[in-house]
Write a protein that holds these residues in place. Structure first.
Motif, mmCIF file in Angstrom:
data_model
loop_
_atom_site.group_PDB
_atom_site.id
_atom_site.type_symbol
_atom_site.label_atom_id
_atom_site.label_comp_id
_atom_site.label_asym_id
_atom_site.label_seq_id
_atom_site.Cartn_x
_atom_site.Cartn_y
_atom_site.Cartn_z
ATOM 1 N N HIS A 142 0.826 -1.199 0.000
ATOM 2 C CA HIS A 142 0.000 0.000 0.000
ATOM 3 C C HIS A 142 0.864 1.255 0.000
ATOM 4 N N ALA A 143 1.955 1.233 0.731
ATOM 5 C CA ALA A 143 2.858 2.388 0.718
ATOM 6 C C ALA A 143 3.517 2.560 -0.642
ATOM 7 N N GLU A 144 3.778 1.461 -1.331
ATOM 8 C CA GLU A 144 4.389 1.541 -2.660
ATOM 9 C C GLU A 144 3.408 2.121 -3.679
ATOM 10 N N ASP A 145 2.124 1.857 -3.498
ATOM 11 C CA ASP A 145 1.133 2.394 -4.432
ATOM 12 C C ASP A 145 0.985 3.906 -4.312
ATOM 13 N N THR A 146 1.281 4.457 -3.157
ATOM 14 C CA THR A 146 1.142 5.902 -2.939
ATOM 15 C C THR A 146 2.492 6.602 -2.854
ATOM 16 N N ARG A 147 3.534 5.979 -3.324
ATOM 17 C CA ARG A 147 4.860 6.576 -3.193
ATOM 18 C C ARG A 147 4.993 7.852 -4.021
ATOM 19 N N ASP A 148 4.336 7.948 -5.164
ATOM 20 C CA ASP A 148 4.460 9.142 -6.002
ATOM 21 C C ASP A 148 3.883 10.381 -5.332
ATOM 22 N N SER A 149 2.887 10.199 -4.495
ATOM 23 C CA SER A 149 2.274 11.346 -3.812
ATOM 24 C C SER A 149 2.908 11.621 -2.455
ATOM 25 N N THR A 150 3.364 10.590 -1.761
ATOM 26 C CA THR A 150 3.957 10.781 -0.433
ATOM 27 C C THR A 150 5.470 10.954 -0.468
ATOM 28 N N GLN A 151 6.109 10.490 -1.525
ATOM 29 C CA GLN A 151 7.570 10.519 -1.638
ATOM 30 C C GLN A 151 8.243 9.749 -0.504
ATOM 31 N N VAL A 152 7.530 8.766 0.029
ATOM 32 C CA VAL A 152 8.039 7.912 1.107
ATOM 33 C C VAL A 152 7.621 6.489 0.796
ATOM 34 N N ARG A 153 8.534 5.576 0.943
ATOM 35 C CA ARG A 153 8.243 4.166 0.731
ATOM 36 C C ARG A 153 8.597 3.364 1.970
ATOM 37 N N LEU A 154 7.928 2.225 2.126
ATOM 38 C CA LEU A 154 8.191 1.327 3.249
ATOM 39 C C LEU A 154 9.054 0.166 2.778
ATOM 40 N N VAL A 155 10.049 -0.152 3.568
ATOM 41 C CA VAL A 155 10.964 -1.252 3.277
ATOM 42 C C VAL A 155 10.934 -2.209 4.462
ATOM 43 N N ARG A 156 10.858 -3.494 4.165
ATOM 44 C CA ARG A 156 10.869 -4.491 5.244
ATOM 45 C C ARG A 156 12.235 -4.492 5.913
ATOM 46 N N PHE A 157 12.220 -4.227 7.208
ATOM 47 C CA PHE A 157 13.456 -4.154 7.975
ATOM 48 C C PHE A 157 13.819 -5.508 8.588
ATOM 49 N N SER A 158 12.826 -6.222 9.088
ATOM 50 C CA SER A 158 13.093 -7.517 9.716
ATOM 51 C C SER A 158 11.835 -8.371 9.644
ATOM 52 N N ARG A 159 12.004 -9.622 9.229
ATOM 53 C CA ARG A 159 10.887 -10.553 9.221
ATOM 54 C C ARG A 159 10.634 -11.082 10.636
ATOM 55 N N ALA A 160 9.439 -11.587 10.842
ATOM 56 C CA ALA A 160 9.081 -12.138 12.150
ATOM 57 C C ALA A 160 9.819 -13.449 12.403
ATOM 58 N N VAL A 161 10.206 -13.654 13.635
ATOM 59 C CA VAL A 161 10.911 -14.869 14.062
ATOM 60 C C VAL A 161 9.950 -15.711 14.886
ATOM 61 N N GLU A 162 9.919 -16.999 14.613
ATOM 62 C CA GLU A 162 9.007 -17.890 15.325
ATOM 63 C C GLU A 162 9.385 -17.971 16.801
ATOM 64 N N PRO A 163 8.462 -17.673 17.694
ATOM 65 C CA PRO A 163 8.771 -17.705 19.131
ATOM 66 C C PRO A 163 8.932 -19.133 19.638
ATOM 67 N N THR A 164 9.789 -19.296 20.607
ATOM 68 C CA THR A 164 10.019 -20.603 21.221
ATOM 69 C C THR A 164 9.318 -20.752 22.571
ATOM 70 N N GLU A 165 8.935 -19.642 23.184
ATOM 71 C CA GLU A 165 8.258 -19.673 24.474
ATOM 72 C C GLU A 165 7.007 -18.813 24.396
ATOM 73 N N PRO A 166 5.959 -19.191 25.105
ATOM 74 C CA PRO A 166 4.731 -18.375 25.079
ATOM 75 C C PRO A 166 4.923 -17.056 25.809
ATOM 76 N N ALA A 167 4.209 -16.057 25.339
ATOM 77 C CA ALA A 167 4.247 -14.748 25.991
ATOM 78 C C ALA A 167 3.274 -14.652 27.154
ATOM 79 N N SER A 168 2.316 -15.566 27.229
ATOM 80 C CA SER A 168 1.347 -15.555 28.320
ATOM 81 C C SER A 168 1.974 -16.113 29.597
ATOM 82 N N ALA A 169 1.350 -15.790 30.711
ATOM 83 C CA ALA A 169 1.865 -16.214 32.008
ATOM 84 C C ALA A 169 1.622 -17.709 32.230
ATOM 85 N N SER A 170 2.535 -18.328 32.954
ATOM 86 C CA SER A 170 2.425 -19.747 33.275
ATOM 87 C C SER A 170 1.414 -19.961 34.404
#
Length: 222
Positions: A142-170
């Motif tokens: 979506h950011a690439e489609d509007t780059r001509d008007s915004t003069q700003v583009r989005l670039v993927r900085f880091s992909r998601a990493v599969e978690p090894t432990e749950p974030a919820s409380a034990s």
């Protein structure tokens, strides 16, 4: 002649209340802590674990835009990351309905850096990764489609990493939190508990405050 069986008398409410009043003062605190710990442990035991995965995209200005524009558009893209226009494209890559993405994905931005963090939560680690990457990919398009008007583009900085432990409380942590909350409620109930009367059953009389001396006595002492 047969004897009629004697019926067992049920204790009166006043008798039951008297037995409750004979319990030690710390019984409410102990009962609240025990019940709270059991409830908290049961909640943590039967609640499925939740895993979180985060993907990052960064806003990059073109040659025609000042560097400050990237930070402002990063804030704007962070607000539209969970909108229907973005989630509608992301559901194709994530393989889940838009409603699931709306309930499971959050986007946050930083006031110091032109970066958008897309975080997804799921009971399955792999699905959390897929949802975070799918929303980041749709937002970048979506950011690439509007780059001509915004003069700003989005670039993927880091992909998601599969978690090894749950974030919820034990279950142990939820039991500890429940015990603390139950102990707090038991302590409040202990403070609100009416004071016991004297041994003879009568209420303890309040201390009397002596009144001022009579005006006649005051004149006589002059």
């Amino acid at each position: 002649m047969t004897d009629t069986p004697t019926r067992r008398r049920r204790p009166s409410p006043a008798f039951s209340l008297a037995r409750v009043r004979r319990l030690p003062a710390w019984s409410a605190l102990a009962a609240g802590t025990l019940v709270g710990g059991l409830c908290g442990g049961t909640y943590g035991l039967f609640t499925p674990p939740a895993y979180t995965a985060t993907s990052y995209v960064v806003a990059v200005p073109t040659d025609k835009a000042p560097p400050e524009a990237a930070r402002g558009f990063a804030q704007a893209y962070g607000r539209v990351a969970t909108q229907l226009a973005v989630l509608g494209d992301a559901q194709v890559w994530a393989g889940v309905p838009v409603r699931t993405l709306r309930d499971s994905v959050r986007a946050t931005t930083s006031p110091d850096a032109p970066m958008v963090a897309v975080t997804a939560t799921s009971s399955r680690p792999g699905l959390a990764v897929d949802m975070a990457d799918a929303v980041s990919r749709a937002l970048t398009r979506h950011a690439e489609d509007t780059r001509d008007s915004t003069q700003v583009r989005l670039v993927r900085f880091s992909r998601a990493v599969e978690p090894t432990e749950p974030a919820s409380a034990s279950p142990g942590v939820t039991a500890l939190v429940g015990a603390s909350a139950g102990g707090l409620l038991g302590g409040l109930a202990l403070l609100a508990r009416p004071r016991r009367p004297g041994r003879d059953g009568d209420a303890v009389p309040a201390a009397s405050v002596p009144g001022p001396a009579a005006a006649a006595d005051a004149h006589g002492q002059r």
